[in-house]
Enzyme design. Structure first.
Site, mmCIF file in Angstrom:
data_model
loop_
_atom_site.group_PDB
_atom_site.id
_atom_site.type_symbol
_atom_site.label_atom_id
_atom_site.label_comp_id
_atom_site.label_asym_id
_atom_site.label_seq_id
_atom_site.Cartn_x
_atom_site.Cartn_y
_atom_site.Cartn_z
ATOM 1 N N CYS A 1 -6.908 -19.470 -49.257
ATOM 2 C CA CYS A 1 -6.732 -19.617 -47.809
ATOM 3 C C CYS A 1 -6.249 -18.295 -47.219
ATOM 4 C CB CYS A 1 -5.714 -20.729 -47.556
ATOM 5 S SG CYS A 1 -5.335 -21.009 -45.822
ATOM 6 N N SER B 1 -3.888 -17.769 -45.362
ATOM 7 C CA SER B 1 -2.424 -17.661 -45.406
ATOM 8 C C SER B 1 -1.948 -17.018 -46.703
ATOM 9 C CB SER B 1 -1.779 -19.041 -45.233
ATOM 10 O OG SER B 1 -2.183 -19.609 -44.011
ATOM 11 N N HIS C 1 -2.338 -13.461 -46.050
ATOM 12 C CA HIS C 1 -1.305 -12.965 -45.123
ATOM 13 C C HIS C 1 -0.079 -12.465 -45.884
ATOM 14 C CE1 HIS C 1 -3.405 -13.878 -41.559
ATOM 15 N NE2 HIS C 1 -3.057 -15.145 -41.392
ATOM 16 N N HIS D 1 -2.031 -22.572 -52.236
ATOM 17 C CA HIS D 1 -1.424 -23.779 -51.639
ATOM 18 C C HIS D 1 -2.478 -24.798 -51.195
ATOM 19 C CE1 HIS D 1 -2.476 -21.244 -48.223
ATOM 20 N NE2 HIS D 1 -2.474 -22.330 -47.468
ATOM 21 N N CYS E 1 -5.339 -28.007 -47.360
ATOM 22 C CA CYS E 1 -4.935 -27.115 -46.270
ATOM 23 C C CYS E 1 -6.049 -26.915 -45.251
ATOM 24 C CB CYS E 1 -4.448 -25.759 -46.781
ATOM 25 S SG CYS E 1 -3.969 -24.659 -45.421
#
Length: 310
Positions: A7, A9, A12, A28, A135
């Site tokens: 993902c 994220s 990030h 995640h 997610c």
């Protein structure tokens, strides 16, 4: 762990836009099978197919009891400690502790999670697909159907056509939106966006004027619902400005860069706009994930368009 998505994220953290204690095992968005359980665990047993929940649901805090919110106080999102909920870590490397990511850390063959951060799903479900419900899919889809509450016949604009943006388009379509305008600077993403329900496509690089002005001109003063699914401050403001000043709703879905702020004129909201955001599409995770897997198994939506590489 059987399958895990990558993902944005996770990326990030690599870029520094999302600060998490290091060293860390990221990941995640996943699905796996319970290998063993700790003392007192009752909701899952060895052999169960499960999805770990980066947004836990303790069921006891004020937020879990609130009918509309899902940001459980047990989360590790707002102020990441990089540990289990009891403050300990279960990963080591050469005798040194390695941090957890959002309580789940799925880029690993095995992981340890709290009971309120995992949920059993249909034993027949294909884990290499339903991992996305952990997610990306749920975040985008829920942002449309649950957070924005997109209405029948409405006009929507979706900024960013990654996996979460495509899932947002799927949610807008499921809610009955009549126009779904896909916005991205990569025109190669438009074909996939069309496949999942987008009706119009805009590349901001094709216009001299700000993209919000282009959208307002196309939609009689602004869209009903807009979604920022990138995580950039400039597009968050553009998404807010492109929704109608009197009746528009704009939802922040993308994770903004760490320690950066937007300066906004309150008059933009005084006229009637709504500006909101949510984590995990506003879904209460333990309640909603098994239902979403059941909907997938009932062919109410397809996850195939979101999977480009395995």
């Amino acid at each position: 762990m059987v399958a895990t998505g990558i993902c944005r994220s996770d990326d990030h953290v690599v870029s520094g836009n999302f600060v998490s204690p290091l060293p860390v095992i990221l990941g995640h968005e996943a699905a796996g099978i319970v290998e063993s359980i700790g003392e007192g665990v009752t909701s899952v047993k060895p052999g169960d197919k499960v999805i770990p929940l980066f947004s836990p649901q303790c069921g006891k805090c004020r937020i879990c009891k609130h009918p509309e919110s899902n940001y459980c106080v047990k989360n590790d999102l707002g102020n990441p400690r990089g540990t289990m909920q009891d403050g300990t870590t279960r990963f080591t490397c050469r005798g040194k502790h390695v941090h957890h990511f959002l309580g789940v850390s799925t880029f690993s063959q095995y992981t340890v999670v709290d009971e309120n951060a995992v949920v059993k799903v249909d034993a027949a479900s294909p884990l290499e697909k339903v991992c996305l419900i952990g997610c990306g899919f749920s975040t985008g889809y829920g942002s449309a159907v649950k957070v924005a509450k997109v209405t029948q016949g409405s006009t929507c604009a979706v900024f960013g056509l990654g996996g979460v943006g495509l899932s947002t388009i799927m949610g807008c379509k499921a809610a009955g939106a009549s126009r779904i305008i896909a916005v991205d600077i990569n025109k190669d993403k438009f074909a996939k966006a069309r496949e999942v329900g987008a009706t119009e496509f805009i590349n901001p690089l094709d216009y001299k004027e700000p993209i919000q002005e282009v959208l307002k001109a196309m939609t009689d003063g602004g869209v009903d619902f807009s979604f920022e699914v990138i995580g950039r401050l400039d597009t968050m403001l553009a998404a807010l400005l492109c929704c109608h000043e009197a009746c528009g709703t704009s939802v922040i879905v993308g994770v903004p860069p760490d320690s950066q702020s937007l300066s906004v004129n309150p008059a933009l909201l005084l006229t009637g706009r709504t500006w909101k955001g949510a984590v995990f599409g506003g879904f209460k995770s333990k309640d909603s994930v098994p239902k979403l897997v059941a909907d997938f198994m009932a062919k109410k939506f397809s996850l195939d368009p979101l999977i480009t590489h395995v």
